[in-house]
Design an enzyme around this catalytic site. Structure first.
Site, short mmCIF file in Angstrom:
data_model
loop_
_atom_site.label_atom_id
_atom_site.label_comp_id
_atom_site.label_asym_id
_atom_site.label_seq_id
_atom_site.Cartn_x
_atom_site.Cartn_y
_atom_site.Cartn_z
N TYR A 147 33.84 36.67 44.37
CA TYR A 147 33.95 35.62 43.37
C TYR A 147 35.30 34.92 43.47
O TYR A 147 36.33 35.53 43.17
CB TYR A 147 33.81 36.22 41.94
CG TYR A 147 32.41 36.64 41.54
CD1 TYR A 147 31.33 36.49 42.40
CD2 TYR A 147 32.17 37.18 40.29
CE1 TYR A 147 30.05 36.86 42.01
CE2 TYR A 147 30.89 37.55 39.89
CZ TYR A 147 29.84 37.39 40.77
OH TYR A 147 28.57 37.77 40.37
N LYS A 178 27.58 39.39 47.43
CA LYS A 178 26.90 38.78 46.30
C LYS A 178 27.79 37.65 45.81
O LYS A 178 28.97 37.87 45.50
CB LYS A 178 26.72 39.83 45.22
CG LYS A 178 26.24 39.31 43.90
CD LYS A 178 25.96 40.50 43.02
CE LYS A 178 25.42 40.08 41.69
NZ LYS A 178 26.42 39.40 40.88
P1 FBP Z 1 23.80 38.51 35.95
O1 FBP Z 1 22.53 38.39 36.78
O2 FBP Z 1 23.51 38.95 34.56
O3 FBP Z 1 24.62 37.24 36.05
O4 FBP Z 1 24.64 39.70 36.59
C1 FBP Z 1 25.29 39.54 37.80
C2 FBP Z 1 26.76 39.92 37.70
O5 FBP Z 1 27.42 39.80 38.93
C3 FBP Z 1 27.00 41.32 37.16
O6 FBP Z 1 26.94 42.28 38.15
C4 FBP Z 1 28.35 41.16 36.54
O7 FBP Z 1 28.51 41.97 35.43
C5 FBP Z 1 28.38 39.74 36.08
O8 FBP Z 1 27.41 39.03 36.80
C6 FBP Z 1 29.73 39.11 36.28
O9 FBP Z 1 29.66 37.80 35.84
P2 FBP Z 1 30.94 36.90 35.56
O10 FBP Z 1 32.15 37.64 36.08
O11 FBP Z 1 30.69 35.63 36.32
O12 FBP Z 1 30.96 36.70 34.10
#
Ligand code: FBP
Length: 254
Positions: A147, A178
């Site tokens: 991310y 991911k």
């Molecule tokens: P979702 O499908 O609910 O978006 O989950 C994916 C995920 O990567 C989770 O593993 C993690 O908790 C969350 O999204 C993190 O999202 P962000 O940091 O963007 O709020």
């Protein structure tokens, strides 16, 4: 067949991956949950019945629910985390477990978040490098949540910066990465291309209508991705089994 191939073959079936994510209790807090899905067992049941290839949880959940002895979906153990109380510009995900913990809890893969471009990027790189090195010794696959985020990332949704993060996952030795969806098949194809031998899966994101979510899933697959790690769009859905089956069809059959 080696340990790695055995484990990887469970979470990645015929080249496709469908993970159910439930680490939001750490990442977002209980605000994501209602009276049903706040109970991890409610979500484990969905994963088992919905044909998911992996269930993503933090160590505490895997341990307290004795996951491996009670559930059949392969375990993906998240080995770091953070709360959203810390401001996004200083974002850092702290190691919370070891590869040995993952082996002890009978995980088939390790999940690890890296905030590419964060002021703490170097530290997260170092910590993941250690995990990845031990993961190679034990033959356990790694999945990097790549991310772009933090003070130096003005727009974390920019396709170019997402492609950069996916490439970083390859360079760090992740088996799967991911990322957040870029919003179009064309731009997501570039993410998949950047990651080369690291398989790309998309996050689900916050709750959409069924039609919107399935349209997104079709686009992700058309771009050549391996699948999804989805949380809220499944276990916040009023009919989680229906949406799981539809997603399964998009990933494995369409
Ligand atoms: P979702 O499908 O609910 O978006 O989950 C994916 C995920 O990567 C989770 O593993 C993690 O908790 C969350 O999204 C993190 O999202 P962000 O940091 O963007 O709020």
């Amino acid at each position: 067949m080696g340990e790695f191939e055995k484990r990887f073959g469970k979470i990645c079936r015929k080249g496709k991956i469908m993970l159910c994510a439930m680490d939001q209790g750490m990442e977002h807090g209980p605000r994501d949950f209602n009276e049903k899905n706040i109970n991890p067992e409610y979500v484990f049941k969905i994963a088992d019945k919905g044909g998911f290839t992996g269930m993503v949880v933090q160590k505490g959940i895997a341990y307290k629910y004795d996951y491996a002895n009670h559930w059949k979906t392969p375990l993906v153990l998240k080995l770091n985390g953070r709360t959203e109380i810390v401001p996004k510009d200083e974002v850092y995900s702290a190691p919370l477990g070891t590869v040995k913990d993952a082996i002890k809890l009978e995980a088939d893969a390790i999940g690890y978040t890296i905030y590419v471009g964060s002021p703490h990027e170097a530290q997260m790189f170092r910590e993941f490098a250690q995990i990845q090195s031990e993961a190679m010794d034990y033959g356990i696959p790694t999945i990097v949540w790549a991310y772009p985020r933090g003070r130096y990332v003005p727009d974390e949704k920019r396709p170019e910066v997402i492609a950069y993060a996916a490439r970083v996952a390859l360079e760090l030795g992740a088996d799967v990465t991911k990322v957040n969806y870029t919003g179009s098949v064309e731009s997501f194809r570039k993410v998949v291309e950047a990651a080369q031998r690291t398989r790309v899966i998309s996050s689900g994101g916050s709750k959409l209508t069924d039609a919107e979510f399935l349209a997104k899933a079709r686009e992700v697959m058309r771009a050549g991705a391996a699948g999804f790690a989805v949380g809220r769009n499944v276990w916040q859905n009023k009919d989680p089994m229906k949406i799981s089956k539809e997603l399964h069809k998009v990933i494995f059959k369409d």
